[in-house]
Design an enzyme around this catalytic site. Structure first.
Site, PDB file in Angstrom:
ATOM      1  CG  HIS A  70      49.033  41.533  40.981  1.00  0.00           C
ATOM      2  ND1 HIS A  70      48.818  42.769  41.876  1.00  0.00           N
ATOM      3  CD2 HIS A  70      48.459  42.014  40.005  1.00  0.00           C
ATOM      4  CE1 HIS A  70      48.191  43.889  41.180  1.00  0.00           C
ATOM      5  NE2 HIS A  70      47.920  43.164  39.984  1.00  0.00           N
ATOM      6  CE1 TYR A 133      49.982  42.176  50.391  1.00  0.00           C
ATOM      7  CE2 TYR A 133      47.795  43.143  50.768  1.00  0.00           C
ATOM      8  CZ  TYR A 133      48.894  43.349  50.376  1.00  0.00           C
ATOM      9  OH  TYR A 133      49.326  44.406  49.675  1.00  0.00           O
TER      10      TYR A 133
END
Length: 474
Positions: A70, A133
């Site tokens: 992605h 993240y």
């Protein structure tokens, strides 16, 4: 097993902008501790000041869990909290590096910075792996329409997954993503040029001709004084060049002109500055020699403001506003000459009509041709020069307005002697409502030259410019 006591270092990768970090992990019999993201230290090593606003954690129970590829419309700083992963990254941005692949195994002693548009994927190599993240934009359902995807099994990328994909845990969506040949690359963020129909705006159109990432807006497309103009998706932009300004030096001394000058040169600039801060944009703002009183022989970037009139006061106030934007370029210029009405076109017209004018001879400075001003602005943005204020005029020995006029007359086939010098005080003696002018407008150009841009000599630009004006009038 986590490796302890490594130094904080960076490693370049095969994908531009993707940076791998070794993180110091400190451990003992109780466990371990690390600074997962430390802004000051990592900026010193070259990490962009990407401004994270959201922290996400992906927990994966089983080894072989595979997610991606992605590419989101934001930057990410990826690390592992527990366990170990095989990471794969593919450049899905427009440009020559499209399709470039980088892979690495990550444990808690490593992290990686992933710029916007780079496809991100990982496969867990241990049970109970937590993948974390930081991102610099808030996730939203609307943003998903801006994603770019690549199939995990793409033959062009040829990623060597440690656990074959047929044995891995994948989602149906990830299995259905397109091959590289069918991927639409993610376009870069845009640069918005405001005031695109003025002299500088037209030069910026030329210097950025053919670049689809640059959007131009004249007053009809973006009215700086209309709040509705600021209502747009600024997340699609990386920079704004403000080439618009109120420049009526004498008109600014009137009641209505004063209001207009403050409205355009200060209030509107404050709105732009707020947009830039909130959206982490680079703001390029064009300033003026009129922010100084003209007593210094050569103006440097750090000279204190000392404007003489309302116009100069509003430009100085605008500069002060822009200076607090973290990512800004204030480009200070003088005596601008471009496509439109200006001093040189006026003198060329007088020469053509046989008029012998009186021109002030005690205001000294350098012309700035918009072709060089626009090129200098692009240079600062393209090279990522240090943010701050830069003087930018053409080079050459300073001249007076009378000197410039005499040269224009000479180029137009008239005698230099047809131009008579006159002091500023005498020229404006019987003219009511005129603004005070700084007498010395020369800039020190050392900083812009040290940044790698050397403007042309204005004496070299003038002949071709005057020839063009005369041909257009013929």
């Amino acid at each position: 097993m986590v490796e302890f006591s490594k130094a904080l270092v960076t490693h370049e990768t095969t994908i531009p902008g993707v940076v791998l970090f070794d993180l110091p992990v400190h451990g003992d019999n109780r466990g371990w501790f690390k600074e997962n993201w430390q802004r000051e230290k990592m900026l010193a090593l070259g990490l962009p000041d990407f401004g994270p606003v959201q922290n996400n954690i992906s927990f994966n129970e089983s080894a072989g869990t595979t997610r991606g590829i992605h590419a989101e419309p934001w930057d990410k700083f990826v690390s592992v909290a527990t366990g170990r992963i095989f990471g794969a990254w593919v450049d899905l941005r427009e440009g020559p590096s499209f399709g470039t692949v980088f892979t690495a195994e990550l444990d808690p002693s490593q992290a990686i910075f992933i710029p916007r548009g780079v496809g991100n994927a990982f496969q867990t190599l241990e049970d109970n792996t937590a993948y974390t993240y930081l991102v610099n934009d808030h996730w939203s359902a609307d943003a998903q329409g801006q994603y770019t995807f690549l199939n995990l099994a793409d033959e062009s990328a040829a990623i060597q997954w440690p656990i074959p994909l047929e044995d891995a845990e994948l989602s149906d969506k990830d299995r259905a993503h397109p091959r590289l040949a069918d991927v639409v690359p993610m376009a870069p963020k845009k640069t918005l040029v405001l005031g695109a129909d003025g002299q500088l705006g037209r030069a910026l159109r030329e210097v950025y001709a053919g670049d689809p990432s640059v959007e131009f807006a004249g007053r009809n497309e973006f009215d700086l004084c209309d709040a509705a103009s600021y209502e747009r998706n600024w997340k699609n932009y990386s920079a704004v060049i403000n080439a618009a300004a109120y420049t009526g030096v004498d008109a600014a001394e009137t009641a209505e002109g004063r209001k207009a000058a403050w409205r355009i040169n200060v209030s509107a600039v404050a709105r732009l500055a707020r947009v830039a801060v909130e959206n982490r944009l680079t703001l390029v703002h064009v300033s003026s020699d009129y922010v100084f009183d003209g007593t210094a022989e050569s103006h440097t970037e750090d000279e204190e403001f000392s404007p003489l009139g309302v116009y100069g006061q509003t430009k100085a106030a605008g500069d002060a506003v822009v200076s607090v934007v973290p990512k800004h370029y204030i480009v200070r210029t003088s005596w601008v000459i471009g496509d439109g009405r200006n001093f040189v076109t006026t003198m060329a017209g007088l020469a053509g009509r046989g008029i012998a004018p009186s021109v002030v001879d005690d205001q000294v400075g350098r012309l700035t041709f918009t072709v060089d001003l626009a090129a200098g602005i692009r240079h600062l943005l393209d090279t990522g020069a240090p943010y701050g204020t830069y003087n930018l005029s053409n080079a050459g020995g300073p001249s007076s307005w009378a000197d410039v006029a005499a040269r224009v007359f000479e180029l137009a086939g008239r005698s230099r002697a047809d131009v008579t010098g006159i002091s500023t005080a005498d020229y404006f003696r019987d003219k009511a409502g005129t603004a005070p002018r700084p007498l010395n407008n020369s800039f020190d150009l050392g900083k812009i030259q040290a940044a790698g841009f050397t403007p042309a000599q204005y004496a070299d630009r003038l002949p071709a410019y005057v020839s063009g004006v005369l041909n257009a009038e013929a």
